[in-house]
Motif scaffolding. Structure first.
Motif, PDB file in Angstrom:
ATOM      1  N   THR A 166      -8.314  -4.517 -19.340  1.00  0.00           N
ATOM      2  CA  THR A 166      -8.200  -3.440 -18.356  1.00  0.00           C
ATOM      3  C   THR A 166      -9.170  -3.557 -17.191  1.00  0.00           C
ATOM      4  O   THR A 166      -8.969  -2.910 -16.165  1.00  0.00           O
ATOM      5  CB  THR A 166      -8.411  -2.064 -19.014  1.00  0.00           C
ATOM      6  OG1 THR A 166      -9.753  -1.956 -19.503  1.00  0.00           O
ATOM      7  CG2 THR A 166      -7.435  -1.857 -20.163  1.00  0.00           C
ATOM      8  N   ASP A 167     -10.210  -4.366 -17.329  1.00  0.00           N
ATOM      9  CA  ASP A 167     -11.195  -4.510 -16.251  1.00  0.00           C
ATOM     10  C   ASP A 167     -11.093  -5.923 -15.668  1.00  0.00           C
ATOM     11  O   ASP A 167     -11.502  -6.893 -16.305  1.00  0.00           O
ATOM     12  CB  ASP A 167     -12.602  -4.267 -16.793  1.00  0.00           C
ATOM     13  CG  ASP A 167     -13.667  -4.314 -15.698  1.00  0.00           C
ATOM     14  OD1 ASP A 167     -13.376  -4.831 -14.596  1.00  0.00           O
ATOM     15  OD2 ASP A 167     -14.785  -3.832 -15.937  1.00  0.00           O
ATOM     16  N   PRO A 168     -10.558  -6.074 -14.446  1.00  0.00           N
ATOM     17  CA  PRO A 168     -10.409  -7.407 -13.844  1.00  0.00           C
ATOM     18  C   PRO A 168     -11.730  -8.163 -13.729  1.00  0.00           C
ATOM     19  O   PRO A 168     -11.747  -9.397 -13.844  1.00  0.00           O
ATOM     20  CB  PRO A 168      -9.806  -7.107 -12.468  1.00  0.00           C
ATOM     21  CG  PRO A 168      -9.156  -5.770 -12.610  1.00  0.00           C
ATOM     22  CD  PRO A 168     -10.014  -5.008 -13.589  1.00  0.00           C
ATOM     23  N   ASP A 169     -12.830  -7.447 -13.490  1.00  0.00           N
ATOM     24  CA  ASP A 169     -14.119  -8.125 -13.372  1.00  0.00           C
ATOM     25  C   ASP A 169     -14.539  -8.737 -14.702  1.00  0.00           C
ATOM     26  O   ASP A 169     -15.014  -9.875 -14.767  1.00  0.00           O
ATOM     27  CB  ASP A 169     -15.193  -7.141 -12.886  1.00  0.00           C
ATOM     28  CG  ASP A 169     -14.998  -6.747 -11.425  1.00  0.00           C
ATOM     29  OD1 ASP A 169     -14.363  -7.528 -10.694  1.00  0.00           O
ATOM     30  OD2 ASP A 169     -15.463  -5.666 -11.028  1.00  0.00           O
ATOM     31  N   TRP A 170     -14.377  -7.989 -15.800  1.00  0.00           N
ATOM     32  CA  TRP A 170     -14.711  -8.508 -17.133  1.00  0.00           C
ATOM     33  C   TRP A 170     -13.806  -9.687 -17.464  1.00  0.00           C
ATOM     34  O   TRP A 170     -14.276 -10.736 -17.905  1.00  0.00           O
ATOM     35  CB  TRP A 170     -14.558  -7.390 -18.158  1.00  0.00           C
ATOM     36  CG  TRP A 170     -14.993  -7.724 -19.555  1.00  0.00           C
ATOM     37  CD1 TRP A 170     -14.404  -8.593 -20.424  1.00  0.00           C
ATOM     38  CD2 TRP A 170     -16.136  -7.180 -20.251  1.00  0.00           C
ATOM     39  NE1 TRP A 170     -15.086  -8.624 -21.626  1.00  0.00           N
ATOM     40  CE2 TRP A 170     -16.149  -7.769 -21.548  1.00  0.00           C
ATOM     41  CE3 TRP A 170     -17.119  -6.248 -19.918  1.00  0.00           C
ATOM     42  CZ2 TRP A 170     -17.120  -7.452 -22.495  1.00  0.00           C
ATOM     43  CZ3 TRP A 170     -18.086  -5.936 -20.878  1.00  0.00           C
ATOM     44  CH2 TRP A 170     -18.084  -6.539 -22.139  1.00  0.00           C
ATOM     45  N   ARG A 171     -12.518  -9.514 -17.244  1.00  0.00           N
ATOM     46  CA  ARG A 171     -11.556 -10.594 -17.514  1.00  0.00           C
ATOM     47  C   ARG A 171     -11.893 -11.837 -16.686  1.00  0.00           C
ATOM     48  O   ARG A 171     -11.827 -12.970 -17.169  1.00  0.00           O
ATOM     49  CB  ARG A 171     -10.147 -10.095 -17.192  1.00  0.00           C
ATOM     50  CG  ARG A 171      -9.055 -11.172 -17.061  1.00  0.00           C
ATOM     51  CD  ARG A 171      -8.781 -11.856 -18.384  1.00  0.00           C
ATOM     52  NE  ARG A 171      -7.719 -12.827 -18.271  1.00  0.00           N
ATOM     53  CZ  ARG A 171      -6.444 -12.574 -18.553  1.00  0.00           C
ATOM     54  NH1 ARG A 171      -6.094 -11.370 -18.959  1.00  0.00           N
ATOM     55  NH2 ARG A 171      -5.532 -13.508 -18.447  1.00  0.00           N
ATOM     56  N   GLY A 172     -12.290 -11.611 -15.429  1.00  0.00           N
ATOM     57  CA  GLY A 172     -12.588 -12.727 -14.548  1.00  0.00           C
ATOM     58  C   GLY A 172     -13.793 -13.546 -14.957  1.00  0.00           C
ATOM     59  O   GLY A 172     -13.970 -14.676 -14.491  1.00  0.00           O
ATOM     60  N   ARG A 173     -14.638 -12.997 -15.850  1.00  0.00           N
ATOM     61  CA  ARG A 173     -15.798 -13.753 -16.311  1.00  0.00           C
ATOM     62  C   ARG A 173     -15.396 -14.902 -17.228  1.00  0.00           C
ATOM     63  O   ARG A 173     -16.155 -15.850 -17.413  1.00  0.00           O
ATOM     64  CB  ARG A 173     -16.777 -12.821 -17.051  1.00  0.00           C
ATOM     65  CG  ARG A 173     -17.363 -11.740 -16.167  1.00  0.00           C
ATOM     66  CD  ARG A 173     -18.140 -12.312 -15.007  1.00  0.00           C
ATOM     67  NE  ARG A 173     -18.528 -11.296 -14.038  1.00  0.00           N
ATOM     68  CZ  ARG A 173     -18.894 -11.550 -12.789  1.00  0.00           C
ATOM     69  NH1 ARG A 173     -18.904 -12.814 -12.360  1.00  0.00           N
ATOM     70  NH2 ARG A 173     -19.227 -10.586 -11.975  1.00  0.00           N
ATOM     71  N   TYR A 174     -14.211 -14.827 -17.818  1.00  0.00           N
ATOM     72  CA  TYR A 174     -13.710 -15.909 -18.654  1.00  0.00           C
ATOM     73  C   TYR A 174     -12.978 -16.918 -17.777  1.00  0.00           C
ATOM     74  O   TYR A 174     -12.008 -16.578 -17.096  1.00  0.00           O
ATOM     75  CB  TYR A 174     -12.754 -15.366 -19.720  1.00  0.00           C
ATOM     76  CG  TYR A 174     -13.428 -14.624 -20.846  1.00  0.00           C
ATOM     77  CD1 TYR A 174     -13.865 -15.286 -21.980  1.00  0.00           C
ATOM     78  CD2 TYR A 174     -13.619 -13.245 -20.774  1.00  0.00           C
ATOM     79  CE1 TYR A 174     -14.478 -14.610 -23.025  1.00  0.00           C
ATOM     80  CE2 TYR A 174     -14.236 -12.548 -21.811  1.00  0.00           C
ATOM     81  CZ  TYR A 174     -14.662 -13.238 -22.930  1.00  0.00           C
ATOM     82  OH  TYR A 174     -15.274 -12.563 -23.946  1.00  0.00           O
TER      83      TYR A 174
END
Length: 285
Positions: A166-174
């Motif tokens: 749900t959080d693009p920033d968190w997802r983008g860390r992978y």
């Protein structure tokens, strides 16, 4: 809304069997081809024949009816569907031959008080304590600042799956997000198992289905994976790319697991040390 209770577990069992049946071709099962088929995979009748069980009985099993299932019969169904070891264990748990831990036998305050010093000693390696549903209940400083400042996230949202989907920033860390997404959902299914009928599991699944089309699509595949020791590439907002080996260990008699992330190369080790230096003052504030 996700159904809870025994009926939900039976429905989950039926959906899982159906998904495995539909992915298996007659040729893979050693059956002669009979031309075009209206639906993919094997028919229920074919699975019943391969497993040596009655067609009506197997149909009822897929329909989620409350019928008794022996381990011997489950073994035959698993063999007919060509299930691997992880899928077979998942089948047994859904059918009531094994019940996973989906909560804690120890209250979180007592558990965190006991394990927080252990987590702190692991700095600068990121480490956290999680439930089988990916709720983060305790963490050290390195984990706090790994993706973002975890303490800025409301406690009820501190869930790795919720943040990832749900959080693009968190997802983008992978750096390998699509692969991580598929594995996370498959591991979540394997770890939750028959606990899908519990209110806690139903709540998290409902939230993710509503908030993430990707999660809903992956959840519908019914894939399951065991806990793996794997290396993931992360893009730290503070120090750049990190290659971390994820190692998870169950805390006995609690239903919780401790996850520790160790550097997979020398560069990552140096960057973790640098991150610890950068966050020391911030953590005190």
């Amino acid at each position: 809304m996700t159904e809870t209770g025994p009926a939900a577990v039976r429905r989950e069992l039926g959906d899982f069997l159906r998904s495995r049946r539909e992915r298996l071709t007659p040729q893979q099962a050693g059956l002669p081809s009979t031309g075009r088929r209206r639906t993919p995979g094997l028919r229920r009748e074919e699975v019943a024949v391969l497993a040596g069980v009655g067609v009506t009985w197997y149909t009822w099993l897929e329909q989620g009816r409350p019928i008794n299932v022996s381990t011997q019969v489950l073994r035959a169904v698993a063999r007919a569907l060509r299930l691997d070891d992880t899928e077979r264990r998942h089948l047994y748990r859904l059918a009531g031959s094994g019940t996973p831990d989906t909560g804690s036998a120890t209250s979180p305050p007592e558990l965190t008080a006991a394990l927080q010093p252990v987590l702190d000693q692991l700095d600068p390696f990121p480490a956290c304590l999680q439930t089988s549903l990916f709720d983060v209940v305790a963490y050290n400083r390195a984990y706090r600042f790994l993706f973002t400042d975890v303490e800025l996230i409301p406690p009820g949202e501190r869930n790795c799956a919720v943040q990832f989907f749900t959080d693009p920033d968190w997802r983008g860390r992978y750096l390998d997000g699509d692969l991580v997404a598929a594995r996370m959902v498959a591991r979540m299914r394997a770890e939750v198992g028959s606990g899908i009928g519990s209110p806690a599991a139903a709540d998290i699944v409902d939230r993710l289905r509503e908030r993430s089309e990707e999660f809903a699509r992956l959840w519908a595949r019914h894939d399951v994976l065991p806990q793996q020791y794997e290396t993931k590439r992360l893009d730290s907002p503070l120090v750049g790319e990190l290659r971390l080996s994820f190692v998870s260990t169950l805390v006995p008699e609690t239903g919780y697991r401790m996850t520790v992330m160790t550097p997979a190369d020398e560069s990552t080790g140096q960057r973790l040390t640098r991150m610890a230096e950068l966050t020391e003052t911030r953590a005190r504030g």
